[in-house]
Design a protein around this motif. Structure first.
Motif, PDB file in Angstrom:
ATOM      1  N   PRO A 120      -4.913  20.944  20.762  1.00 37.22           N
ATOM      2  CA  PRO A 120      -4.834  22.378  21.013  1.00 37.22           C
ATOM      3  C   PRO A 120      -4.558  23.208  19.765  1.00 37.22           C
ATOM      4  O   PRO A 120      -4.640  24.431  19.809  1.00 37.22           O
ATOM      5  N   ALA A 160      -7.195  25.815  18.856  1.00 41.13           N
ATOM      6  CA  ALA A 160      -7.723  26.520  20.025  1.00 41.13           C
ATOM      7  C   ALA A 160      -8.318  27.883  19.676  1.00 41.13           C
ATOM      8  O   ALA A 160      -9.368  28.250  20.214  1.00 41.13           O
ATOM      9  N   ASP A 161      -7.674  28.612  18.791  1.00 37.21           N
ATOM     10  CA  ASP A 161      -8.197  29.943  18.441  1.00 37.21           C
ATOM     11  C   ASP A 161      -9.572  29.851  17.790  1.00 37.21           C
ATOM     12  O   ASP A 161     -10.431  30.703  18.001  1.00 37.21           O
ATOM     13  N   ARG A 165     -12.131  28.254  20.794  1.00 38.63           N
ATOM     14  CA  ARG A 165     -12.396  29.049  22.011  1.00 38.63           C
ATOM     15  C   ARG A 165     -13.736  29.792  21.973  1.00 38.63           C
ATOM     16  O   ARG A 165     -14.488  29.737  22.955  1.00 38.63           O
ATOM     17  N   LEU A 185     -11.800  23.366  27.634  1.00 39.22           N
ATOM     18  CA  LEU A 185     -10.984  24.553  27.852  1.00 39.22           C
ATOM     19  C   LEU A 185      -9.703  24.196  28.605  1.00 39.22           C
ATOM     20  O   LEU A 185      -8.628  24.719  28.314  1.00 39.22           O
ATOM     21  N   PHE A 225      -6.243  23.283  26.812  1.00 33.23           N
ATOM     22  CA  PHE A 225      -5.307  24.238  26.224  1.00 33.23           C
ATOM     23  C   PHE A 225      -5.160  25.530  27.023  1.00 33.23           C
ATOM     24  O   PHE A 225      -4.242  26.304  26.773  1.00 33.23           O
ATOM     25  N   ASP A 226      -6.025  25.776  28.003  1.00 32.75           N
ATOM     26  CA  ASP A 226      -5.927  26.982  28.808  1.00 32.75           C
ATOM     27  C   ASP A 226      -6.385  26.675  30.238  1.00 32.75           C
ATOM     28  O   ASP A 226      -7.518  26.963  30.615  1.00 32.75           O
ATOM     29  N   ASP A 250      -5.824  28.054  33.098  1.00 34.15           N
ATOM     30  CA  ASP A 250      -6.286  29.188  33.893  1.00 34.15           C
ATOM     31  C   ASP A 250      -7.729  29.555  33.550  1.00 34.15           C
ATOM     32  O   ASP A 250      -8.541  29.830  34.443  1.00 34.15           O
ATOM     33  N   ALA A 251      -8.056  29.547  32.265  1.00 31.13           N
ATOM     34  CA  ALA A 251      -9.434  29.840  31.850  1.00 31.13           C
ATOM     35  C   ALA A 251     -10.375  28.746  32.326  1.00 31.13           C
ATOM     36  O   ALA A 251     -11.509  29.030  32.729  1.00 31.13           O
TER      37      ALA A 251
END
Length: 119
Positions: A44, A47-48, A51, A73, A76-77, A79-80
């Motif tokens: 992660p 991640a930036d 993404r 995805l 690290f996220d 919900d996304a």
């Protein structure tokens, strides 16, 4: 890392198979599996950076490529990832899956719905 992630995403964009581990009797690692692992290794922490690549893959990738993107995805996220699986849950396009020696075909919608059930 940026170049290797971009190259891996290009490989995933045209993927026809989803295999997260080795396939067949010899547990051969497919090029798409190696590409998935390259992107996964950047997470992660990266991640930036990753993404936007995953967003592009979700919008432009093959059905199997979209599976890889939503799965990555989720590392690290969550919900996304859940939103991505929801948006893919009505897609009729088919692709091949491998689980060890077992090969199967499924639709993107069926696979995504299964992921929503697990999540």
């Amino acid at each position: 890392m940026a170049g290797s992630v971009a190259a891996a995403v290009r490989e995933l964009a045209s993927a026809e198979v989803v295999a997260f581990a080795g396939v067949g009797m010899t547990a051969r690692i497919l090029p798409v599996t190696a590409a998935y692992r390259t992107v996964e290794a950047a997470l992660p922490e990266g991640a930036d950076e990753v993404r936007p690549h995953l967003a592009w893959l979700l919008a432009n990738g093959s059905p199997a490529g979209k599976v890889y993107a939503a799965t990555l995805l989720g590392t690290f996220d969550p919900d996304a990832a859940r939103a991505a699986w929801g948006s893919l849950s009505h897609e009729p396009a088919e692709f091949t899956t491998f689980h060890g020696c077992i090969m199967d075909r499924t639709t993107l919608g069926q696979y995504a719905t299964g992921q929503l059930t697990v999540a």
